[in-house]
Design a protein around this motif. Structure first.
Motif, PDB file in Angstrom:
ATOM      1  N   ARG A 133       0.419  -7.786 -13.505  1.00 59.56           N
ATOM      2  CA  ARG A 133      -0.317  -8.099 -12.285  1.00 59.56           C
ATOM      3  C   ARG A 133       0.652  -8.509 -11.192  1.00 59.56           C
ATOM      4  N   GLY A 190       0.975  -9.885  -6.667  1.00 61.05           N
ATOM      5  CA  GLY A 190       0.390 -10.371  -5.428  1.00 61.05           C
ATOM      6  C   GLY A 190       1.474 -10.874  -4.505  1.00 61.05           C
ATOM      7  N   SER A 217      -2.330 -14.340  -1.961  1.00 59.19           N
ATOM      8  CA  SER A 217      -3.156 -13.248  -1.485  1.00 59.19           C
ATOM      9  C   SER A 217      -2.544 -11.925  -1.932  1.00 59.19           C
ATOM     10  N   GLY A 218      -3.151 -10.830  -1.480  1.00 62.54           N
ATOM     11  CA  GLY A 218      -2.634  -9.500  -1.757  1.00 62.54           C
ATOM     12  C   GLY A 218      -2.188  -8.873  -0.450  1.00 62.54           C
ATOM     13  N   ASP A 219      -2.925  -7.864  -0.014  1.00 58.64           N
ATOM     14  CA  ASP A 219      -2.611  -7.255   1.278  1.00 58.64           C
ATOM     15  C   ASP A 219      -3.090  -8.109   2.440  1.00 58.64           C
ATOM     16  N   SER A 240      -3.287  -5.475  -5.639  1.00 57.58           N
ATOM     17  CA  SER A 240      -4.348  -5.690  -6.624  1.00 57.58           C
ATOM     18  C   SER A 240      -4.887  -7.115  -6.625  1.00 57.58           C
ATOM     19  N   PHE A 241      -4.170  -8.038  -5.989  1.00 58.20           N
ATOM     20  CA  PHE A 241      -4.657  -9.417  -5.901  1.00 58.20           C
ATOM     21  C   PHE A 241      -5.847  -9.442  -4.941  1.00 58.20           C
ATOM     22  N   GLU A 242      -6.988  -9.848  -5.424  1.00 56.16           N
ATOM     23  CA  GLU A 242      -8.208  -9.819  -4.628  1.00 56.16           C
ATOM     24  C   GLU A 242      -8.438 -11.147  -3.924  1.00 56.16           C
ATOM     25  N   GLY A 243      -8.730 -11.059  -2.633  1.00 57.69           N
ATOM     26  CA  GLY A 243      -9.070 -12.247  -1.858  1.00 57.69           C
ATOM     27  C   GLY A 243      -7.858 -13.089  -1.512  1.00 57.69           C
ATOM     28  N   THR A 244      -8.129 -14.296  -1.046  1.00 54.41           N
ATOM     29  CA  THR A 244      -7.088 -15.248  -0.673  1.00 54.41           C
ATOM     30  C   THR A 244      -7.419 -16.606  -1.271  1.00 54.41           C
ATOM     31  N   HIS A 301      -4.792 -15.179 -11.505  1.00 50.65           N
ATOM     32  CA  HIS A 301      -4.569 -13.768 -11.201  1.00 50.65           C
ATOM     33  C   HIS A 301      -3.323 -13.229 -11.878  1.00 50.65           C
TER      34      HIS A 301
END
Length: 305
Positions: free
Chosen positions: A218, A220, A237-239, A281-285, A303
């Protein structure tokens, strides 16, 4: 014959006592550990006041299955940590600081170190023999200069003032660069023996930084902020933190947000697309409340592991 043997034994004991008297341990300190973590660290200062060199060759502690001496180095921008199997030389008449590029690694810790307690270990020297040391446990991340009177820890052997880092004017260069301390901080918090943590890239703008991480399939991005006690995790976070607008909302100034986003884009342009997919792939913040050692643990662990 008995008299000669007794004199020989007495001479050996006296020699060992003198050798141990020449080795002094100061400022022994460790970071507290995330609940469930299995690896702890230890930093200290070793002074050899004798006329002969010595060598730290081993260590042990009841709080860990094994204790190893590790060395950290940078290889193409990546922090590499490896065991120093040959031991660490302690030259005659000199002081050696096990920070930031050397440290003890407590492996397979059953009960994580807690802030305020002390961790007892036994250090073995080639000539001085065994010396018992108590490590004062401080915060979960950041400098340990305020632990165990460690204001005397000497980093003067490194000429940080001569380092020229474009775009980093005004930054405090009295210690190792953020590209070293940030991976070190994150690894201290989240790495486990069975789940190594890769930190790459690390981009810095003033008192803010973004680091990409990969662990156990995984990944992020982490936004970090530098405070009085060093770097701490501000959010995960991710993007969501790739763009300057998002960084402005997090608290960065317009100029710093734009500069950090641009540096991140340039650094990540050199990475494998599969790595970028892991970051995305990291979802949300996940916001971190207060110090990195408080609410900061849950978001990354959920995560990244």
């Amino acid at each position: 014959m008995k008299t000669i043997f007794s004199l020989f034994v007495g001479l050996l004991i006296a020699t060992a006592a003198v050798a141990q008297d020449t080795i002094r341990i100061d400022h022994a300190a460790s970071h507290s550990m995330v609940p469930g973590a299995k690896v702890g660290d230890g930093y200290l200062v070793i002074t050899n006041s004798g006329s002969e060199p010595d060598r730290l060759i081993a260590a042990r502690s009841d709080r860990a299955k094994t204790v190893q001496l590790h060395q950290k180095s940078m290889d193409n921008g990546i922090m590499i940590m490896r065991e120093l199997k040959g031991g660490l030389a302690i030259p005659a008449g000199q002081r050696v600081t096990l920070a930031p590029y050397y440290h003890l690694m407590f492996q397979d810790v059953e009960k994580p170190f807690r802030q305020g307690e002390t961790i007892r270990a036994v250090l073995s020297f080639e000539k001085a023999g065994e010396i018992t040391v108590d490590f004062a446990v401080g915060k979960i991340a950041g400098p340990l200069d305020d632990i165990g009177g460690a204001t005397g820890m000497d980093h003067g052997g490194m000429d940080h003032g001569a380092m020229n880092m474009p775009g980093k004017e005004g930054m405090d260069m009295s210690g190792p660069p953020p590209e070293v301390t940030i991976p070190e901080t994150l690894k201290t918090m989240f790495e486990r023996p069975d789940k190594p943590l890769t930190i790459l890239p690390v981009v810095v703008e003033n008192d803010w930084a973004i680091a990409g991480w990969q662990q156990d399939g995984r990944g992020g991005r982490v936004l970090l902020k530098r405070g009085h006690h060093g770097w701490s995790v501000f959010l995960c976070s991710g993007d969501g933190i790739r763009q300057a607008a998002a960084l402005e909302k997090a608290g960065l100034s317009v100029d710093h947000a734009k500069a950090l986003a641009a540096d991140l884009a340039e650094a990540e342009s050199k990475l494998d697309p599969k790595v970028l997919a892991l970051f995305a792939s990291f979802e949300g913040t996940v916001m971190m409340a207060g110090e990195a050692g408080d609410a900061g643990q849950g978001g990354h662990e959920g995560h990244g592991q």
